[in-house]
Every structure is written in C-alpha cells, then in structure tokens.
Design a protein around this motif. Structure first.
Motif, short mmCIF file in Angstrom:
data_model
loop_
_atom_site.label_atom_id
_atom_site.label_comp_id
_atom_site.label_asym_id
_atom_site.label_seq_id
_atom_site.Cartn_x
_atom_site.Cartn_y
_atom_site.Cartn_z
N GLU A 60 0.62 -1.25 0.13
CA GLU A 60 0.04 0.04 0.01
C GLU A 60 0.77 1.12 -0.15
N VAL A 61 1.79 1.21 0.68
CA VAL A 61 2.76 2.52 0.67
C VAL A 61 3.35 2.70 -0.61
N VAL A 62 3.80 1.66 -1.19
CA VAL A 62 4.34 2.00 -2.41
C VAL A 62 3.30 2.48 -3.34
N MET A 63 1.99 1.82 -3.53
CA MET A 63 1.01 2.17 -4.15
C MET A 63 0.62 3.88 -3.83
N GLN A 64 0.56 4.16 -2.46
CA GLN A 64 0.16 5.49 -2.25
C GLN A 64 1.21 6.39 -2.99
N GLN A 65 2.51 6.08 -3.16
CA GLN A 65 3.41 6.92 -3.59
C GLN A 65 3.22 7.17 -5.32
N ARG A 66 2.68 5.93 -5.81
CA ARG A 66 2.57 5.84 -7.13
C ARG A 66 1.57 7.03 -7.48
N LEU A 67 0.18 6.73 -6.64
CA LEU A 67 -0.72 7.69 -7.23
C LEU A 67 -0.46 9.23 -6.73
N LEU A 68 0.14 9.42 -5.64
CA LEU A 68 0.46 10.83 -5.38
C LEU A 68 1.44 11.44 -6.46
N ASN A 69 2.41 10.68 -6.86
CA ASN A 69 3.37 11.00 -8.23
C ASN A 69 2.68 11.30 -9.41
N ALA A 70 1.31 10.49 -9.48
CA ALA A 70 0.47 10.88 -10.82
C ALA A 70 -0.59 11.84 -10.45
N GLY A 71 -0.38 12.52 -9.29
CA GLY A 71 -1.35 13.54 -9.18
C GLY A 71 -2.60 13.31 -8.57
N ILE A 72 -2.69 11.85 -8.05
CA ILE A 72 -4.00 11.41 -7.78
C ILE A 72 -3.85 11.54 -5.77
N ILE A 73 -4.77 12.37 -5.34
CA ILE A 73 -4.48 12.57 -3.63
C ILE A 73 -5.08 11.21 -3.13
N THR A 74 -4.44 10.76 -2.23
CA THR A 74 -4.73 9.47 -1.45
C THR A 74 -4.02 9.68 -0.09
N PRO A 75 -4.59 9.13 1.02
CA PRO A 75 -3.87 9.14 2.19
C PRO A 75 -2.63 8.68 2.17
N GLU A 76 -1.65 9.08 2.80
CA GLU A 76 -0.34 8.45 3.01
C GLU A 76 -0.13 8.12 4.38
N TYR A 77 0.32 6.79 4.49
CA TYR A 77 0.39 6.41 5.71
C TYR A 77 1.75 6.88 6.82
N ILE A 78 1.54 7.35 8.02
CA ILE A 78 2.61 7.90 8.84
C ILE A 78 3.62 6.89 9.14
N GLU A 79 4.78 7.05 9.59
CA GLU A 79 5.60 5.96 10.40
C GLU A 79 5.36 6.23 11.91
N ILE A 80 4.66 5.31 12.57
CA ILE A 80 4.62 5.45 13.79
C ILE A 80 5.68 5.45 14.72
N THR A 81 6.60 4.49 14.36
CA THR A 81 7.96 4.73 14.68
C THR A 81 8.99 4.70 13.50
N PRO A 82 10.15 5.02 13.64
CA PRO A 82 10.88 5.06 12.49
C PRO A 82 10.94 3.79 11.78
N GLY A 83 10.69 3.78 10.40
CA GLY A 83 10.64 2.62 9.73
C GLY A 83 9.42 1.53 9.67
N TYR A 84 8.41 1.89 10.80
CA TYR A 84 7.31 1.20 10.84
C TYR A 84 6.06 2.05 10.66
N TYR A 85 5.17 1.34 9.82
CA TYR A 85 3.82 2.20 9.67
C TYR A 85 2.80 1.57 10.41
N VAL A 86 2.87 0.27 10.94
CA VAL A 86 1.81 -0.14 12.13
C VAL A 86 2.23 0.25 13.42
N GLY A 87 1.36 0.54 13.91
CA GLY A 87 1.22 0.82 15.53
C GLY A 87 0.55 -0.30 16.23
N GLN A 88 0.80 -0.60 17.24
CA GLN A 88 0.08 -1.61 18.30
C GLN A 88 -0.04 -1.34 19.65
#
Length: 291
Positions: A60-88
């Motif tokens: 999903e992170v890869v696809m988000q960047q593809r969409l944003l680079n193509a000018g399509i707005i989409t939510p971009e996941y935030i790193e919860i801790t450095p290098g990790y997008y999933v918090g628990q």
C-alpha cells in the motif's frame, strides 16, 4: 468516553498528545476507520486493522506513492516509529494518516460516472508494474470467493454459485489485466463538482482482469442512481478510455456484463458470510445483467 480512551491508547503509540474527538466511519467494513482530532488541532485518519498483513501494508505504501506521483490525492501512511507504519497497543494494530478534507459524493451524475471511469484508468496506468501478492483482503479474488461459497450453507447458496459460475468465465478469456483497486465505490472517494479528487483504501488491490474494477464501480453507481445498465456502462467506458494508456478492447466491453455478474456474486458472497443486509441487493443486481 470509552471510545476516546481506546483511541487514545492507540494514538499514544505515535504521540503523547490526547485525541479530543473521534468519529467512526460507518461505511467501512473490512476495518474500523476513525476521523480523529488531537488536542493540538491536528487531524488524522486512524484505521484499526482486522486482518491486514505487513506485506499488504508495505505494498500500500508503494501504491500510495505511485498515486501521489501521478497527481491522485490519497492518504499517506505515517511512520508510527521510524521505519514502521503499523502501531500496536495490546492486541490492536492500527495505521495512521493525515486527514484530507473533502466529502464523498451523495448523488450521481453522468459527469461523475465518467470521472469514476477516468480515475480507474489513471489508477491502472500508474500502478502498472507493482507486484501484488495474493492476500486475505482481496475479496474479489476468485480463489477467495470460491472458498467463501464453499463454507456458506445459507438459503441463497444456489444464487451465489450461479453468479460465480456464470461470471468467473471471464477469467478464461485472457483479457487485459491491471493492478486494480478492487473497491472503488462512492464512499472510497472524495469528489468536488462531480470530479473525483481523492482515492481511499488500496488494501483490496490485486492484479486481475481490469474490467473487474469497472464492474465493482458499476455496482456502487447502480445502487446510488436510477441510470440504466447501459447508461452506466457506456459512461464508465467513455471515462476510462479518455484517460487509459490502453483503451478497452471490444472483447472487454462485450464482457463487462459478465464481469458485473461475477462482482455481484463475489460481493453478495462476502456479505452473506458476514451477515449484512447487502447480500440480497447484490444478488438482484447481478441477476439483472445475467443473460
């Protein structure tokens, strides 16, 4: 208060700031999604995960960047801790992204239908080459649908089997494929002046026949408007071809109705297994295009 306590426990894995407001999105089925506002007036989307694996989120992170680079707005996941997008927190896993202002369309117009078609084409264009492994979130994957039908023993099983058998024949036709969104419906986009501005929820993406994406969007439009089958299909095709790197072939267009029957059967199966009220409407919608 209990809901805010729960959300704060999750959010504090990212920031010590308290969440002061949390509104649940009742249109989300696969995961729980909340619009949240923190005490510092920063707003976010917080998604509580049910079954997404780390590999799916990485894609999903890869696809988000593809969409944003193509000018399509989409939510971009935030790193919860450095290098990790999933918090628990305890047994709950979550994702966080910055809030995007906007609203989902409430009514359907021919212009909006064409915008949906064009948006699907833009997604297929920019996601070309992304590798998407099979995963549990791909509810339109024939393997998943077949497995769900096998486990379901309710009264509508014959109808589900009929739609699946009829519709899944499209996968034997060697039709053009793409990395598809898999769930581009009215509640998964924001629009302004009947033009789609923002796309949400890429977790259902898979590589499959690209008309499956058109069929999924068709179902949402038919549920939300009085436009005829042909009007919706023609408008989606026109919109798609206006933006596609490779326009739909005559064979694809000829088999869109069969793809719709398949998608309706797949969606009806998911809702039958999960006991929602959308089971029968999908069966009815699939039956009207089955010839």
């Amino acid at each position: 208060m209990a809901k805010l306590d729960r959300i704060n426990n999750l959010f504090h894995e990212y920031s010590p700031t308290n969440v002061v407001k949390a509104t649940k999105n009742d249109e989300a089925f696969a995961n729980e999604v909340f619009d949240i506002t923190a005490a510092d007036n920063q707003s976010y989307f917080l998604k509580v995960l049910k079954s997404q694996h780390s590999s799916v989120i990485a894609n999903e992170v890869v696809m988000q960047q593809r969409l944003l680079n193509a000018g399509i707005i989409t939510p971009e996941y935030i790193e919860i801790t450095p290098g990790y997008y999933v918090g628990q927190y305890e047994n709950e896993r979550f994702l966080l992204s910055r809030y995007i202002p906007g609203s989902s369309p409430k009514t359907v117009s021919p212009k909006l239908i064409k915008s949906f078609g064009a948006t699907l084409a833009k997604l297929h264009n920019c996601l070309d080459g992304v590798t998407i492994p099979d995963n549990d979130m791909q509810w339109l994957n024939p393997k998943s649908v077949k497995a769900d039908i096998a486990t379901y023993n309710g009264s509508v099983k014959p109808a589900l089997e009929g739609l699946f058998t009829y519709g899944s024949a499209i996968f034997n036709l060697n039709l053009p494929r793409a990395v598809t969104h898999g769930d581009l419906w009215l509640s998964n986009v924001f629009a302004e002046d009947d033009e789609i501005t923002t796309v949400f929820d890429l977790e259902t993406a898979e590589e499959t026949a690209r008309i499956v994406d058109i069929a999924r969007t068709y179902t949402s439009i038919r549920f939300s408007s009085d436009y005829s089958v042909d009007k919706v299909i023609d408008s989606l095709v026109d919109g798609y071809n206006s933006a596609a790197n490779e326009q739909l072939t005559s064979e694809e267009i000829a088999n869109i109705r069969q793809a719709i029957a398949y998608v309706c059967g797949a969606c009806a199966t998911w809702h039958a297994v999960h006991g929602t009220r959308y089971r029968d409407p999908y069966i009815q919608l699939g039956s009207e295009v089955k010839t």
